[in-house]
Design an enzyme around this catalytic site. Structure first.
Site, PDB file in Angstrom:
ATOM      1  N   LYS A   1      -1.222 -10.414  -2.431  1.00 39.33           N
ATOM      2  CA  LYS A   1      -0.718  -9.237  -1.723  1.00 39.33           C
ATOM      3  C   LYS A   1      -1.784  -8.812  -0.744  1.00 39.33           C
ATOM      4  O   LYS A   1      -2.968  -9.070  -0.940  1.00 39.33           O
ATOM      5  CB  LYS A   1      -0.448  -8.107  -2.712  1.00 39.33           C
TER       6      LYS A   1
HETATM    7  N1  GLU Z   1       6.847  -8.063  -0.722  1.00 36.64           N
HETATM    8  C1  GLU Z   1       7.890  -8.699  -1.445  1.00 36.64           C
HETATM    9  C2  GLU Z   1       7.639  -8.620  -2.926  1.00 36.64           C
HETATM   10  O1  GLU Z   1       6.955  -7.751  -3.382  1.00 36.64           O
HETATM   11  C3  GLU Z   1       8.196 -10.094  -0.926  1.00 36.64           C
HETATM   12  C4  GLU Z   1       7.093 -11.087  -1.037  1.00 36.64           C
HETATM   13  C5  GLU Z   1       7.399 -12.419  -0.362  1.00 36.64           C
HETATM   14  O2  GLU Z   1       8.506 -12.588   0.128  1.00 36.64           O
HETATM   15  O3  GLU Z   1       6.505 -13.253  -0.337  1.00 36.64           O
HETATM   16  O4  GLU Z   1       8.178  -9.361  -3.701  1.00 36.64           O
END
Ligand code: GLU
Length: 418
Positions: free
Chosen positions: A107
């Site tokens: 993240k």
């Molecule tokens: N931000 C989204 C999540 O928390 C998507 C992450 C992604 O598509 O890599 O799952």
């Protein structure tokens, strides 16, 4: 004590401890599974429209590299810090493993209020953030995506910046891009659709029929698409909130009109004076389905005691605290929890499809994307339910145990280097 210490990281640790105890993971193995492999902090100077320069702090945490590249969104929000980003990266790992994607979790984030910036400033920040991250990311290393406060446009700027440095177009460096820039059909809707798909499935199993109602907290990409999907299935969305306002109508809100309003004005504020409601009170409204689709830790023990829903569908990451989980465990015959790492996993599942399509330069029709998304969600749902029944454990424990087990097995088979 770690650099990540803070309420959100502590929550991820507490959740992991429950799983590690359940799986009887020896103490000396726990840190190796839990602690992030890498974390990067960068400063991003940006030229402001008034001629001044502001420096924003940005982060990226890559949790583990055992199963392939890391994968996860980038968040632009004033509350972002390294601990929150680390927790979100860890949750991405359990999520990807649960649904069977060949990724570790990651993240990223920038501590910024994107609403306070002009488009030009936002572009400057997005490009600088990606440029600072170039040594640490790559299509086989770490693949970014949108999260709170970022969108397709930001992903296009990330992709363009990375590509300009490489000297050729590398669409597979990020997912959640516009379809016109190598994105996939169905990604924008994927998370909300996945939430709605699982909600419909659970409603069927619980025999909730006719005049069903839902409450949605958060009207960003996840909340708005989940609300629209459910609205289109005939479910009354009686309340919605976002950062600016909350609306309540016991006859059901006109979700398509609300979506048009939010698209034009950037939020639900100003949609109706008559329907305004206390945002803090919408979580405890009587309803069939409650969808927290905003931020972490909104359902604490007190709210958990007072929930009046039959299904809690966690569209957000980490909306429920471990203390609330203890209450929900006692109420498990009243409230069916669809835990975050399953409930919102449709987003990363379709991100995976986007990455695969970009690598192969072979693009799918939208119905194929959605059909395959639902297939993966259904498989993971069945595995979670099977595990919860077999071990007599709450859904979250079952879902996380499946995820943690896969990461653990991957590490055990590869061994410790050197
Ligand atoms: N931000 C989204 C999540 O928390 C998507 C992450 C992604 O598509 O890599 O799952």
């Amino acid at each position: 004590m770690t650099v990540y210490a803070g309420p959100v990281f502590d929550m991820a640790v507490q959740q992991f401890d429950v799983i590690a105890d359940h799986l009887s993971i020896p103490t000396d193995e726990r840190e190796r599974i839990l602690m992030p492999k890498r974390s990067i902090t960068v400063s991003c100077p940006v030229h402001r429209d008034d001629g001044s320069i502001t420096v924003f702090e940005g982060y990226r945490v890559q949790h583990h590299l055992t199963l392939g590249p890391t994968k996860g969104g980038t968040r632009f929000a004033p509350s972002v810090d390294i601990g929150e980003v680390a927790a979100l990266a860890i949750w991405m790992s359990w999520k990807c493993a649960l649904v069977g994607l060949p990724y570790g979790g990651a993240k990223g984030g920038v501590r910024v209020d994107p609403g306070s910036m002009s488009m030009r400033e936002l572009e400057g920040l997005s490009r600088r953030y990606m440029q600072e991250m170039i040594p640490f990311v790559g299509p086989r290393t770490d693949v970014m995506a949108p999260d709170m406060g970022t969108n397709e446009q930001v992903m296009a700027w990330f992709m363009d910046t990375y590509s300009m440095y490489q000297g050729n177009t590398v669409t597979e460096i990020v997912t959640g891009k516009p379809v016109s820039s190598g994105g996939t059909l169905g990604r924008r809707e994927a998370t909300g659709r996945g939430v709605a798909h699982l909600v419909r499935r659970v409603m069927n199993e619980l025999d909730i029929v006719g005049g069903a109602t839902a409450v949605v907290q958060g009207f960003g990409n996840v909340g708005s698409h989940a609300a629209l999907e459910l609205y289109n299935s005939g479910i009354k969305i009686i309340a919605v909130s976002d950062l600016t306002d909350a609306l309540y109508d016991r006859n059901g809100l006109d979700i398509p009109a609300l979506l048009r309003h939010a698209a034009a004005h950037g939020s639900i504020a100003g949609f109706s004076n008559q329907l305004r409601y206390d945002p803090a009170a919408i979580l405890t409204l009587p309803c069939d389905v409650l969808i927290p689709a905003a931020i972490e830790r909104v359902i604490d023990a007190h709210i958990a005691e007072n929930l009046k829903c039959r299904v809690l569908a966690e569209g957000a990451n980490g909306p429920t605290t471990p203390e609330a989980d203890l209450i929900l465990e006692k109420r498990q015959h009243e409230i069916f929890v669809i835990p975050d790492i399953l409930c919102n996993s449709g987003g990363v599942v379709v991100s995976y499809f986007e990455w695969v399509q970009d690598l192969q330069q072979l693009f799918w029709e939208e119905d194929e994307v959605t059909r395959r998304e639902y297939q993966i969600l259904d498989r993971a749902f069945a595995q979670m339910i099977g595990r919860a029944k077999k071990d007599r454990i709450p859904h979250r424990t079952a879902a996380m145990a499946i995820g943690v087990e896969k990461v653990r097995a991957g590490k055990a088979m590869r061994g410790l280097f050197p």
